[in-house]
Design an enzyme around this catalytic site. Sequence first.
Site, short mmCIF file in Angstrom:
data_model
loop_
_atom_site.label_atom_id
_atom_site.label_comp_id
_atom_site.label_asym_id
_atom_site.label_seq_id
_atom_site.Cartn_x
_atom_site.Cartn_y
_atom_site.Cartn_z
N THR A 78 0.60 -3.01 -7.69
CA THR A 78 1.27 -1.91 -8.49
C THR A 78 2.91 -1.71 -7.92
O THR A 78 3.85 -1.82 -8.50
CB THR A 78 0.70 -0.72 -8.80
OG1 THR A 78 -0.37 -1.04 -9.76
CG2 THR A 78 1.62 0.23 -9.51
N THR A 107 -4.38 4.82 -15.00
CA THR A 107 -5.66 4.49 -13.64
C THR A 107 -6.29 5.74 -13.59
O THR A 107 -5.98 6.77 -14.27
CB THR A 107 -4.71 4.18 -12.47
OG1 THR A 107 -4.11 5.36 -11.95
CG2 THR A 107 -3.71 3.01 -12.74
N ASP A 116 9.22 9.54 1.75
CA ASP A 116 9.86 9.85 3.34
C ASP A 116 8.97 8.90 3.93
O ASP A 116 9.32 8.65 5.30
CB ASP A 116 9.92 11.17 3.64
CG ASP A 116 8.53 11.99 3.47
OD1 ASP A 116 7.62 11.39 3.17
OD2 ASP A 116 8.56 13.10 4.07
N GLU A 117 7.51 8.44 3.63
CA GLU A 117 6.81 7.76 4.44
C GLU A 117 7.04 6.48 4.83
O GLU A 117 6.80 5.78 5.80
CB GLU A 117 5.42 7.73 3.89
CG GLU A 117 5.00 9.30 3.38
CD GLU A 117 3.46 9.37 3.25
OE1 GLU A 117 2.58 8.19 3.65
OE2 GLU A 117 3.00 10.38 2.22
N ALA A 143 5.79 5.01 -11.48
CA ALA A 143 4.20 4.49 -11.44
C ALA A 143 4.07 3.93 -9.88
O ALA A 143 4.70 3.03 -9.53
CB ALA A 143 4.24 3.31 -12.49
N ILE A 153 3.51 14.03 -10.59
CA ILE A 153 5.22 14.02 -10.55
C ILE A 153 5.67 13.61 -11.77
O ILE A 153 6.78 14.22 -12.43
CB ILE A 153 5.83 13.48 -9.34
CG1 ILE A 153 5.24 13.96 -8.08
CG2 ILE A 153 7.08 13.57 -9.23
CD1 ILE A 153 5.59 13.01 -6.91
N ASP A 178 -10.35 11.72 12.08
CA ASP A 178 -9.12 11.73 11.78
C ASP A 178 -8.64 10.47 10.97
O ASP A 178 -9.44 9.48 10.91
CB ASP A 178 -8.02 11.55 12.90
CG ASP A 178 -6.72 12.22 12.88
OD1 ASP A 178 -6.51 12.32 11.64
OD2 ASP A 178 -6.16 12.43 13.89
N ASN A 234 -1.08 20.80 8.99
CA ASN A 234 -2.26 20.84 7.93
C ASN A 234 -3.16 22.07 8.12
O ASN A 234 -3.50 22.82 7.20
CB ASN A 234 -2.93 19.64 8.23
CG ASN A 234 -2.13 18.24 7.67
OD1 ASN A 234 -1.09 18.65 6.83
ND2 ASN A 234 -2.45 17.11 8.09
P1 NAD Z 1 0.03 9.94 -8.98
O1 NAD Z 1 -1.01 9.05 -8.35
O2 NAD Z 1 -0.49 11.25 -9.37
O3 NAD Z 1 0.48 9.20 -10.53
C1 NAD Z 1 0.96 7.95 -10.49
C2 NAD Z 1 0.97 7.32 -11.88
O4 NAD Z 1 1.39 5.89 -12.05
C3 NAD Z 1 -0.52 7.61 -12.73
O5 NAD Z 1 -0.42 8.27 -14.06
C4 NAD Z 1 -0.91 6.12 -12.87
O6 NAD Z 1 -1.74 5.94 -13.99
C5 NAD Z 1 0.04 5.57 -12.99
N1 NAD Z 1 0.25 4.10 -12.76
C6 NAD Z 1 -0.43 3.45 -11.51
N2 NAD Z 1 -0.45 2.15 -11.73
C7 NAD Z 1 0.20 1.84 -12.66
C8 NAD Z 1 0.57 0.52 -13.24
N3 NAD Z 1 0.29 -0.59 -12.47
N4 NAD Z 1 1.35 0.61 -14.55
C9 NAD Z 1 1.55 1.69 -15.09
N5 NAD Z 1 1.23 2.86 -14.53
C10 NAD Z 1 0.47 2.74 -13.43
O7 NAD Z 1 1.55 9.92 -8.19
P2 NAD Z 1 2.55 10.79 -7.93
O8 NAD Z 1 2.01 11.77 -6.84
O9 NAD Z 1 2.69 11.73 -9.20
O10 NAD Z 1 3.65 9.95 -7.37
C11 NAD Z 1 4.63 9.47 -8.23
C12 NAD Z 1 5.56 8.68 -7.48
O11 NAD Z 1 6.43 9.71 -6.57
C13 NAD Z 1 5.06 7.70 -6.73
O12 NAD Z 1 5.94 6.48 -6.78
C14 NAD Z 1 4.90 8.09 -5.29
O13 NAD Z 1 5.21 6.92 -4.26
C15 NAD Z 1 6.16 8.98 -5.08
N6 NAD Z 1 6.14 10.04 -4.25
C16 NAD Z 1 5.11 10.80 -4.39
C17 NAD Z 1 5.15 11.90 -3.52
C18 NAD Z 1 4.06 12.99 -3.12
O14 NAD Z 1 3.86 13.66 -2.32
N7 NAD Z 1 2.90 12.87 -4.47
C19 NAD Z 1 6.21 11.98 -2.44
C20 NAD Z 1 7.22 11.37 -2.64
C21 NAD Z 1 7.22 10.25 -3.52
P1 TYD Z 2 -1.96 13.84 1.53
O1 TYD Z 2 -2.02 15.06 0.76
O2 TYD Z 2 -3.02 12.82 1.40
O3 TYD Z 2 -0.44 13.40 1.59
P2 TYD Z 2 0.10 12.34 2.49
O4 TYD Z 2 -0.64 11.51 3.43
O5 TYD Z 2 0.99 11.37 1.75
O6 TYD Z 2 1.09 13.14 3.64
O7 TYD Z 2 -2.31 14.41 3.10
C1 TYD Z 2 -1.40 15.49 3.61
C2 TYD Z 2 -1.93 15.77 4.81
O8 TYD Z 2 -3.26 16.33 5.06
C3 TYD Z 2 -2.00 14.52 5.85
O9 TYD Z 2 -1.71 14.81 7.28
C4 TYD Z 2 -3.61 14.34 5.76
C5 TYD Z 2 -4.15 15.61 5.50
N1 TYD Z 2 -5.52 15.56 4.72
C6 TYD Z 2 -6.53 16.18 5.39
O10 TYD Z 2 -6.25 16.79 6.62
N2 TYD Z 2 -7.65 16.38 4.75
C7 TYD Z 2 -7.80 15.89 3.52
O11 TYD Z 2 -8.91 16.05 2.94
C8 TYD Z 2 -6.52 15.13 2.97
C9 TYD Z 2 -6.78 14.52 1.65
C10 TYD Z 2 -5.43 15.08 3.78
#
Ligand code: NAD
Ligand code: TYD
Length: 364
Positions: free
Chosen positions: A107, A43, A139-140, A89, A18, A293, A262
């Site tokens: 972190t 990371t 939202d988690e 991050a 993101i 699960d 899912n």
């Molecule tokens: P991601 O895991 O793809 O990226 C995380 C980034 O943070 C990586 O580039 C990693 O190198 C960096 N990072 C981790 N630890 C660090 C540290 N100690 N110092 C500096 N950098 C560090 O995550 P994402 O899916 O892009 O999520 C980004 C943000 O959005 C997170 O805060 C996550 O909680 C939030 N978020 C994600 C989702 C989703 O669906 N992915 C939904 C809602 C909110």
């Molecule tokens: P995920 O992408 O890990 O996001 P989050 O747990 O933050 O919602 O998982 C999305 C949904 O998919 C979650 O209900 C767990 C399920 N899931 C599987 O069924 N199989 C998988 O291999 C993974 C990674 C997730």
Amino acid sequence: MSTFRPRRVLVTGGAGFIGSAFVRRALARFDGLDRLVVLDALTYAGHEVNLAEVADDARFRFVRGDICDHPLVARLFAEDDYDTVFHLAAESHVDRSIDAADAFVRTNVAGTFTLLDVARRAWGPDAAASRRFVHVSTDEVYGALGPEGEFTEDSPLCPTSPYAASKAASDLFVGSFYKTHGLPAVITNTCNNYGPRQLPEKLLPLMIVHAAEGRPLPVYGEGKQVREWIHADDHADGLCLAAERGVPGERYNFGSGDESSNLELVTRVADLVDAALGRPEGTARAQITFVEDRKAHDFRYAVDCSKAKEQLGFLASRALADELPRTVAWYLANEDWRRAVATDEHARFQRAHYAGRGGQGGRP
Ligand code: NAD
Ligand code: TYD
């Protein structure tokens, strides 16, 4: 509605999924932006290749470093006098937090505290007119829903997984710095993201890659859990709005209304991959494997984002029905990217994680 204009911006986690989508949007959208610095520890989840498109932009700088490193963060603030921080991050994968949560506490909790502490010392108590700290959360933090209803910004924090607990803890620290020190912080809570450059350990990219490679599609439990899916570019637009129009001390939910179980989603992905590769219908569906699960698997998340709509003018404009085929096409067309982010550490985690649950998620 007054508009705040970011000029000197720090983005933490900008090399992630993101974060890198957000950096592209911010550079294109913020008029008068002087500089945008990404601080990222790279990371297993962070990859500079995600920022290749913006690397030559004169306003952009990449710093490899840890948000827990107080002297480093303080030096960056002193050098660049940021007026806006977008804090993305984090350790972000629920399954990893179930295996071992240490890095999540470090972190997500201690790292967030470090940023807040440096920002409030650098900005002082009267920063509301001139600074913004946008804390990117999920939202988690609200816990799980049954089949009906949606979380609002007033829903209590009731996290289930260690990941969600660490994000809820960070939300509470952000709120406390607003209340105690007047730090002009805004919290955003967004549903599940999808789109290009998401590491194939999260559901959608994992299923796309496995379907294409003829490997098992490991669905947890019976695949009945429901998630709300937003495109990362819509989320990135929301984060821009949170800085521009968000009121310090407030929390905003961002969602799309696109809910799917899912199993439904994995089946759609399977069919899209078959169609894209010209394979007989049902080929990838046959790869679906029901595996043990997830522990304490939250049944459903969904957010009411009417507050963001009314107060920020936020509206997710990308529908899953249109974007899922594009997302599948992106992963199939970008094998180089897949290779670039496929580290040994990632492969080891995947092998260990899926081997124990009756599926074979890891690389053979
Ligand atoms: P991601 O895991 O793809 O990226 C995380 C980034 O943070 C990586 O580039 C990693 O190198 C960096 N990072 C981790 N630890 C660090 C540290 N100690 N110092 C500096 N950098 C560090 O995550 P994402 O899916 O892009 O999520 C980004 C943000 O959005 C997170 O805060 C996550 O909680 C939030 N978020 C994600 C989702 C989703 O669906 N992915 C939904 C809602 C909110
Ligand atoms: P995920 O992408 O890990 O996001 P989050 O747990 O933050 O919602 O998982 C999305 C949904 O998919 C979650 O209900 C767990 C399920 N899931 C599987 O069924 N199989 C998988 O291999 C993974 C990674 C997730």
